[in-house]
Design a protein around this motif. Structure first.
Motif, PDB file in Angstrom:
ATOM      1  N   MET A 377       6.051  23.564  20.706  1.00 16.19           N
ATOM      2  CA  MET A 377       7.566  24.225  20.508  1.00 16.19           C
ATOM      3  C   MET A 377       8.607  23.373  19.689  1.00 16.19           C
ATOM      4  O   MET A 377       8.950  22.449  20.245  1.00 16.19           O
ATOM      5  N   ASP A 378       9.131  24.397  19.053  1.00 13.23           N
ATOM      6  CA  ASP A 378      10.261  24.036  17.740  1.00 13.23           C
ATOM      7  C   ASP A 378      11.597  24.555  20.098  1.00 13.23           C
ATOM      8  O   ASP A 378      11.876  25.722  20.218  1.00 13.23           O
ATOM      9  N   THR A 381      14.213  27.246  18.798  1.00 12.38           N
ATOM     10  CA  THR A 381      14.018  28.833  18.953  1.00 12.38           C
ATOM     11  C   THR A 381      13.126  28.752  19.506  1.00 12.38           C
ATOM     12  O   THR A 381      12.735  30.387  19.642  1.00 12.38           O
ATOM     13  N   GLN A 383      10.020  28.055  19.081  1.00 13.63           N
ATOM     14  CA  GLN A 383       9.285  29.113  18.030  1.00 13.63           C
ATOM     15  C   GLN A 383       8.295  28.000  18.207  1.00 13.63           C
ATOM     16  O   GLN A 383       8.811  26.898  17.649  1.00 13.63           O
ATOM     17  N   PRO A 384       6.325  28.296  17.863  1.00 16.26           N
ATOM     18  CA  PRO A 384       5.412  27.389  17.699  1.00 16.26           C
ATOM     19  C   PRO A 384       6.121  26.541  16.620  1.00 16.26           C
ATOM     20  O   PRO A 384       6.278  27.325  15.278  1.00 16.26           O
TER      21      PRO A 384
END
Length: 549
Positions: A377-378, A381, A383-384
């Motif tokens: 993940m980031d 953010t 998000q993946p």
């Protein structure tokens, strides 16, 4: 609130719902396989019926002394029968097992006894001196029941420092003690301290549900058969032995105990007990691969081994194949009960050359069956990252095989679980096939002239040199570049090699800026679980002599 039809008159009762707990595994093993061998230790042979009775005696004896739900029982034990018994007997009375790292100093042990609020501690005589010191250093005024554990296999020194010994404690308990499963599977089963590289170690709390889930996952990942013969090379104080005390019970297997790990003892055990499974840090497997030929003769083929702690280099995978040992690469942390992801092998990999197989097997892989997910993940953010094998992010886990949290440390717990995922601190990429590959610990990235250098990438190249037994790369402060890579190398016995040879080897495989600018030879400092202590190396990297290049 409107209940849909599937909730109407369909109550959750004891008839149709029970808390998940690994304690039910030993109850079943003793019922189904009462006369099967459970524990081998020196001359001792103990069946599942005997082991279950002793665990119940331990639970009963602790309970008679007022220990129960919410209390902590610490143990300072090597991989011996009482350590296996403690994994069942302590939680059977409702208490929480705190297996202490037997390689720690008295100050760290005193901190853990205080922080975990231990009310009893079992001490193997080998560790009585350091434990006596730790008891004297405690700040707590809480009374602490100290129990001596004598082991026939231990012939070394060791005073009795306790109020009574383990066998006397057991004799005071009832072998038919009527223990109960936890009222809630979310209840704590154990407390494990992380080897803190900075500041005080954190106390990781496991629940019954996660312990059961990890044990069953390990069985599934390994296709572990009934009556597997498991050799205890991995310390049981480390993530509760990756939950294998519970997994072996679930399969009615055999625990072959080993006080100390050395290649001769391991190979002897392989042959004598027809060992089928064992686990260990890379250093353990490397010691077998590099052992003298004479020690390795006549071992059973097809032994299953698990490796974690660092990706196995090609030389290790090849060496294991020559020994007829099948290596499974797993990945995890204390916070996820040891391993919670696995590099699942595919049949079509068998046709590939060793280098390509090593590259595929070196990945940290995919989630365990009963872990919900592992992803890259980031972290900003949440998000993946794209599954392109290139974009870096942080490995995160979520699911049942994740700790309750850090004991008495709500801030650290919240940070670890930010955004609904457990943050590992490991930087990685994810490939199109979903497999995860670590590139670095976030704190291990070397930034040289604005370029990121993965210490793991440099280490992989160092491991390809035939003289290298173990390697670690850390940042060395540099006036010009900010940081440059500094390599610390432990050579194989009788190997003759210079720093210049190592640099020349690296130049063949790495971009110029990634080549180590300093090489230091010597034994590498390791944690109790065999991981190389990079923080110790960082302290001396600054004074390492740079190579004129």
């Amino acid at each position: 609130m409107n209940h849909h039809i599937f909730d109407q008159d369909l109550p959750r009762t004891e008839a149709n719902f029970a808390p998940l707990s690994p304690l039910s595994f030993i109850e079943r093993a003793a019922l189904v396989y009462p006369d099967r061998l459970a524990i081998v230790h020196g001359a001792l042979r103990q069946t599942w019926a005997q082991t279950y009775a002793r665990c119940r005696q331990l639970a009963s004896a602790l309970s008679l002394r007022g220990l129960g739900v919410g209390d902590t029982v610490a143990v300072m034990l090597p991989n011996t029968p009482p350590m296996i018994e403690a994994h069942f007997g302590v939680p059977m009375c409702g208490a929480v097992l705190n297996a202490l790292n037997t390689r720690l100093d008295a100050e760290a042990l005193a901190f853990m006894l205080d922080h975990g609020e231990a009310q009893a501690v079992l001490v193997d005589r080998e560790f009585s001196a350091v434990m006596a010191k730790a008891l004297a250093l405690r700040k707590s005024t809480r009374s602490l029941l100290v129990i001596d554990v004598d082991d026939v296999v231990h012939t070394g020194p060791g005073e009795c420092i306790g109020e009574l010994d383990y066998e006397a404690l057991l004799a005071s308990g009832d072998p038919a003690f009527n223990w109960a499963l936890p009222t809630d599977e979310w209840n704590a089963i154990s407390l494990n301290y992380t080897s803190g590289t900075t500041g005080n170690p954190k106390g990781v709390v496991y629940h019954h549900r996660g312990a059961a889930m990890n044990a069953v996952s390990a069985i599934l990942e390994w296709d572990m058969p009934k009556h597997a013969v498991y050799l205890w090379t991995l310390p049981m104080f480390h993530c509760n032995g990756w939950c294998f005390p519970w997994a072996v019970a679930a399969r009615g297997g055999v625990n072959v105990c080993l006080r100390k790990v050395d290649p001769k003892a391991v190979f002897d055990a392989f042959r004598e007990h027809h060992v089928t499974h064992y686990c260990g840090a890379p250093i353990v497997h490397a010691s077998l691969v590099n052992a003298p030929e004479a020690l390795r003769q006549g071992i059973p083929r097809g032994i299953q081994a698990m490796v974690a702690g660092a990706a196995p280099p090609a030389a290790m995978i090849e060496g294991m194949e020559q020994l007829g040992i099948n290596l499974t690469h797993v990945y995890g942390l204390t916070e996820v009960y040891g391993p919670a992801s696995v590099c699942v092998k595919h049949e079509d990999w068998d046709a590939l050359d060793i280098g390509e197989r090593a590259r595929l097997n070196a990945r940290q892989g995919v989630n365990y069956h009963l872990q919900r997910s592992v992803a890259v993940m980031d972290a900003s953010t949440m998000q993946p990252v794209p599954m392109d094998g290139e974009t870096m992010g942080e490995i995160m886990f979520r699911g049942n095989i994740t700790m309750k949290g850090y004991l008495k440390n709500p801030t650290a717990t919240q940070e670890a679980f930010a955004g609904g995922w457990f943050h590992t601190g490991d930087l990685a990429v994810q490939y199109p096939d979903g497999y995860v590959k670590i590139k670095d610990r976030s704190k291990d990235i070397i930034i040289s002239g604005g370029e990121n250098i993965s210490s793991i990438e440099v280490e992989d190249v160092l491991y390809r040199h035939p003289a290298v037994l173990a390697a670690a790369v850390v940042a060395k402060p540099d006036d010009k570049w900010g940081e440059t890579p500094c390599a610390f190398i432990e050579l194989k016995a009788d190997a003759q090699v210079t720093a210049e040879d190592i640099v020349a080897h690296c130049r063949k495989h790495l971009a110029g800026f990634k080549v180590p600018k300093a090489v230091v030879f010597g034994e590498l400092p390791k944690t109790s679980t065999g991981k190389i202590q990079k923080f110790e190396l960082r302290k001396v990297a600054g004074s390492a002599r740079a190579i004129d290049a």
